[in-house]
Design an enzyme around this catalytic site. Structure first.
Site, short mmCIF file in Angstrom:
data_model
loop_
_atom_site.label_atom_id
_atom_site.label_comp_id
_atom_site.label_asym_id
_atom_site.label_seq_id
_atom_site.Cartn_x
_atom_site.Cartn_y
_atom_site.Cartn_z
N GLY A 46 0.83 -1.19 0.00
CA GLY A 46 0.00 0.00 0.00
C GLY A 46 0.86 1.24 0.00
O GLY A 46 2.05 1.19 0.37
N GLN A 51 3.24 9.87 1.02
CA GLN A 51 4.53 9.17 0.96
C GLN A 51 5.33 9.49 -0.31
O GLN A 51 6.51 9.16 -0.38
CB GLN A 51 4.32 7.65 1.07
CG GLN A 51 3.82 7.23 2.45
CD GLN A 51 3.65 5.73 2.50
OE1 GLN A 51 2.62 5.21 2.09
NE2 GLN A 51 4.65 5.03 2.98
N CYS A 91 6.41 -0.42 6.60
CA CYS A 91 5.95 0.73 5.82
C CYS A 91 7.08 1.15 4.89
O CYS A 91 8.24 1.16 5.31
CB CYS A 91 5.60 1.88 6.78
SG CYS A 91 5.11 3.40 5.96
N LEU A 92 6.74 1.49 3.66
CA LEU A 92 7.80 1.87 2.70
C LEU A 92 8.57 3.11 3.15
O LEU A 92 9.70 3.31 2.73
CB LEU A 92 7.21 2.10 1.31
CG LEU A 92 6.68 0.85 0.59
CD1 LEU A 92 6.17 1.21 -0.79
CD2 LEU A 92 7.74 -0.24 0.49
N HIS A 133 -3.88 1.13 7.79
CA HIS A 133 -2.52 1.70 7.74
C HIS A 133 -2.46 2.90 6.79
O HIS A 133 -1.92 3.96 7.13
CB HIS A 133 -1.54 0.59 7.29
CG HIS A 133 -0.12 1.02 7.15
ND1 HIS A 133 0.89 0.55 7.96
CD2 HIS A 133 0.47 1.90 6.30
CE1 HIS A 133 2.04 1.12 7.62
NE2 HIS A 133 1.82 1.93 6.60
N GLU A 134 -3.03 2.74 5.59
CA GLU A 134 -2.94 3.81 4.59
C GLU A 134 -3.82 5.01 4.97
O GLU A 134 -3.42 6.15 4.76
CB GLU A 134 -3.34 3.30 3.20
CG GLU A 134 -2.45 2.18 2.66
CD GLU A 134 -0.96 2.42 2.81
OE1 GLU A 134 -0.52 3.58 2.71
OE2 GLU A 134 -0.23 1.44 3.04
N HIS A 137 -2.12 7.23 7.31
CA HIS A 137 -1.16 8.14 6.66
C HIS A 137 -1.82 9.46 6.27
O HIS A 137 -1.21 10.52 6.35
CB HIS A 137 -0.60 7.51 5.38
CG HIS A 137 0.61 6.64 5.59
ND1 HIS A 137 1.78 7.11 6.16
CD2 HIS A 137 0.85 5.34 5.28
CE1 HIS A 137 2.69 6.12 6.18
NE2 HIS A 137 2.14 5.04 5.67
NI NI Z 1 2.98 3.15 5.37
#
Ligand code: NI
Length: 164
Positions: A46, A51, A91-92, A133-134, A137
């Site tokens: 995701g 991000q 997480c990226l 999670h997304e 963000h």
């Molecule tokens: Ni993330």
């Protein structure tokens, strides 16, 4: 197709709240494509607009199972189960970092798709986790602040060994 620069831990933008998208124009569609490309390049499940430095309420998800691939505009969690699970996340924007967080087992999410059509998703398991999670963000929240004490792990990509 374009890979966008990811924003990483320590970048203040990750703490900022994203704004609603009012018009789904070609720039938003291009952003969505780029977000998919960027997420796929780094093997993510995701990615949120913030991000890649765009403070707009857009997320992409791909669970690589041929059905769970979405771009959602202005997603909102309208229901979440009381039942929760402690589950590992990464997480990226926080490479090589993992930890357990508490997530609702099921969520119901309302959003728009890229055609501006209203969609409702009822998700559970990994998809529910990815959506929570997304959407966090978009509020400027990350999994890092939610990691349960004693569950944080830093795993180097080279040897795969725990380097706590
Ligand atoms: Ni993330």
């Amino acid at each position: 197709m374009a890979i966008r620069n990811l924003r990483y831990e320590g970048d203040e933008i990750l703490k900022k709240k994203s704004r609603e998208i009012e018009v789904i124009d070609d720039r938003i569609k291009e952003l969505a494509e780029d977000m998919f490309d960027t997420m796929h390049k780094y093997d993510g499940l995701g990615l949120a607009g913030v991000q890649v430095g765009i403070l707009k309420r857009i997320i992409v998800i791909d669970l690589y199972d041929d059905v769970s691939k979405f771009c959602l505009i202005n997603p909102v969690i309208v229901e979440k189960s009381k039942e929760t699970v402690e589950i590992e996340e990464g997480c990226l924007s926080y490479p090589n970092q993992f930890g357990k967080v508490v997530r609702s087992v099921k969520v119901k999410v309302k959003a728009l798709d890229l055609d501006g059509k209203k969609v409702t998703l009822e998700a559970e398991g990994l998809l529910a986790q990815a959506l929570q999670h997304e959407i966090d963000h978009l509020e400027g929240e990350t999994f890092k602040e939610k990691i349960l004490p004693g569950t944080f792990e830093y795993i180097t990509p080279d040897d795969g060994q725990d380097k706590k």
